[in-house]
Design a protein around this motif. Sequence first.
Motif, mmCIF file in Angstrom:
data_model
loop_
_atom_site.group_PDB
_atom_site.id
_atom_site.type_symbol
_atom_site.label_atom_id
_atom_site.label_comp_id
_atom_site.label_asym_id
_atom_site.label_seq_id
_atom_site.Cartn_x
_atom_site.Cartn_y
_atom_site.Cartn_z
ATOM 1 N N ARG A 50 33.133 -26.565 9.222
ATOM 2 C CA ARG A 50 32.117 -25.979 8.746
ATOM 3 C C ARG A 50 30.703 -25.980 9.714
ATOM 4 N NH1 ARG A 50 34.282 -29.087 5.008
ATOM 5 N NH2 ARG A 50 35.575 -27.882 3.654
ATOM 6 N N ILE A 51 30.066 -25.035 9.801
ATOM 7 C CA ILE A 51 29.000 -24.934 10.845
ATOM 8 C C ILE A 51 27.843 -24.421 9.829
ATOM 9 C CG2 ILE A 51 27.988 -24.042 12.855
ATOM 10 C CD1 ILE A 51 31.014 -23.467 13.499
ATOM 11 N N LEU A 52 26.718 -25.178 10.103
ATOM 12 C CA LEU A 52 25.527 -24.656 9.414
ATOM 13 C C LEU A 52 24.518 -24.145 10.607
ATOM 14 C CD1 LEU A 52 23.250 -23.895 7.139
ATOM 15 C CD2 LEU A 52 22.376 -26.305 7.343
ATOM 16 N N PHE A 77 20.905 -20.622 7.222
ATOM 17 C CA PHE A 77 19.812 -20.914 6.240
ATOM 18 C C PHE A 77 18.627 -20.440 6.753
ATOM 19 C CE2 PHE A 77 16.276 -23.413 5.045
ATOM 20 C CZ PHE A 77 16.218 -23.174 3.798
ATOM 21 N N ASP A 78 17.521 -20.005 6.110
ATOM 22 C CA ASP A 78 16.462 -19.503 6.722
ATOM 23 C C ASP A 78 15.540 -19.161 5.493
ATOM 24 O OD1 ASP A 78 15.389 -18.298 9.776
ATOM 25 O OD2 ASP A 78 14.138 -18.217 7.865
ATOM 26 N N ILE A 103 22.861 -24.620 -0.184
ATOM 27 C CA ILE A 103 23.443 -25.193 0.995
ATOM 28 C C ILE A 103 23.965 -26.632 0.501
ATOM 29 C CG2 ILE A 103 23.106 -25.977 3.332
ATOM 30 C CD1 ILE A 103 22.360 -22.961 3.002
ATOM 31 N N THR A 104 23.152 -27.278 -0.220
ATOM 32 C CA THR A 104 23.309 -28.830 -0.475
ATOM 33 C C THR A 104 24.633 -29.402 -0.760
ATOM 34 O OG1 THR A 104 22.240 -28.640 -2.525
ATOM 35 C CG2 THR A 104 20.875 -29.302 -0.531
ATOM 36 N N ALA A 105 25.339 -28.533 -1.430
ATOM 37 C CA ALA A 105 26.779 -29.060 -1.975
ATOM 38 C C ALA A 105 27.712 -28.926 -0.818
ATOM 39 C CB ALA A 105 27.327 -28.096 -3.053
ATOM 40 N N ARG A 133 19.741 -33.890 7.699
ATOM 41 C CA ARG A 133 20.699 -35.102 7.762
ATOM 42 C C ARG A 133 21.617 -35.341 6.562
ATOM 43 N NH1 ARG A 133 17.181 -39.646 6.280
ATOM 44 N NH2 ARG A 133 17.520 -38.674 4.415
ATOM 45 N N ASP A 134 21.048 -34.996 5.398
ATOM 46 C CA ASP A 134 21.408 -35.056 4.335
ATOM 47 C C ASP A 134 22.986 -34.146 4.162
ATOM 48 O OD1 ASP A 134 19.748 -37.024 3.497
ATOM 49 O OD2 ASP A 134 18.692 -35.660 2.209
ATOM 50 N N VAL A 135 22.769 -33.267 4.805
ATOM 51 C CA VAL A 135 24.149 -32.262 4.623
ATOM 52 C C VAL A 135 25.128 -32.527 5.683
ATOM 53 C CG1 VAL A 135 23.000 -30.594 3.167
ATOM 54 C CG2 VAL A 135 22.782 -30.249 5.507
ATOM 55 N N LEU A 136 24.706 -33.633 6.595
ATOM 56 C CA LEU A 136 25.783 -33.806 7.745
ATOM 57 C C LEU A 136 26.962 -34.558 7.318
ATOM 58 C CD1 LEU A 136 23.934 -35.028 11.173
ATOM 59 C CD2 LEU A 136 25.492 -33.288 10.773
#
Length: 224
Positions: A50-52, A77-78, A103-105, A133-136
Motif C-alpha cells: 500500500r502506497i500513499l 491525498f491532497d 485515509i486514516t483506516a 506517521r500515524d498511517v505508516l
Amino acid sequence: MSRPEFDEFAGRYDELLAGSMPEGLNEDAYFASYKIDLVASRHPRNTVHRILDYGCGEGRSLPYLRDRYPDAQLWGFDVSEQSISMASQRVPDARVSADWREITATHFDLIIAANVFHHIPLDAREAALSDCRDVLAPGGCLYVFEHNPYNPVTRHVFENCPFDVHAEMLTMRQTTQLATNSGLHILHRAYTLFFPRPLKVLRPLERFMGRLPLGAQYYVQMGR
Ligand SMILES: C[S@@+](CC[C@H](N)C(=O)[O-])C[C@H]1O[C@@H](n2cnc3c(N)ncnc32)[C@H](O)[C@@H]1O
C-alpha cells in the motif's frame, strides 16, 4: 476554511512549472519519475503493498508509482479538491481523496510527500507529518522530498513559480528536525536530482554524492 491554494492552479500545474524552469531544464516529468525511481530502487515491489502519495496534487507521480508497483494499492491525498479530481483522471485505479478521514483506516508501507511541506504553513507542518506517521504500517517508510535551498537553479525555479509565492523552503536540517519533533526516526537522507536528462547516464554516480548539497532537491527517509 479558506479555499486550498492549489485549487486555483489545477489544470495549469504542469504549464506553470514548465514556465518557471530555465530553458533546457524543462523536464518536469523526468524529475518526477527520477524520485520514484529512487524510492523504487530502495524498496522492492514484493515488499510494498500500500502506497500513499501525500500531497499528490494532480497526480504527477502516480503513473510512475503504478508502473513500479503494479500490484500495490495506490492512494493519493491532497487538500485541493480540484487537483484531486485531475489526479483521479490521470490514474483511475488510484484511490484519491481530499478528505483525510478517508485515509486514516489504512496503513501504508510507503508514503511519499514530494514538494509538499514547503506549501504547508510553518505552524501546521509538525501536525501534518504526525498525520503521516500515524498511517505508516509497522516497518513502513515515509519519504519527504523537498527543494534544496542551496541550489541556485532550484532557487530560480522557486522564485519564478507562481504557486510558490506563499511557500517557504526547508533545509534538510529543518526537515530532519521536523521529523524528530513528530516522533519519527531518520533512516536515511541525501541530496538528489543532480543530473538533468542530457546527463542521465551519470545517475548511477548519485549514490556517492548524497552529502553534496548541490542536488536540486533532497529527501529524508523516515520510519516510526
Ligand atoms: C508543489 S505541489 C506538489 C504536488 C505533487 N506532490 C507533485 O510532486 O507533483 C504541492 C501540493 O501540496 C498540496 N498541499 C498543500 N498543503 C497540504 C497539506 N496540508 N496536506 C496535503 N497536501 C497539501 C497542494 O495542494 C499541492 O497539490
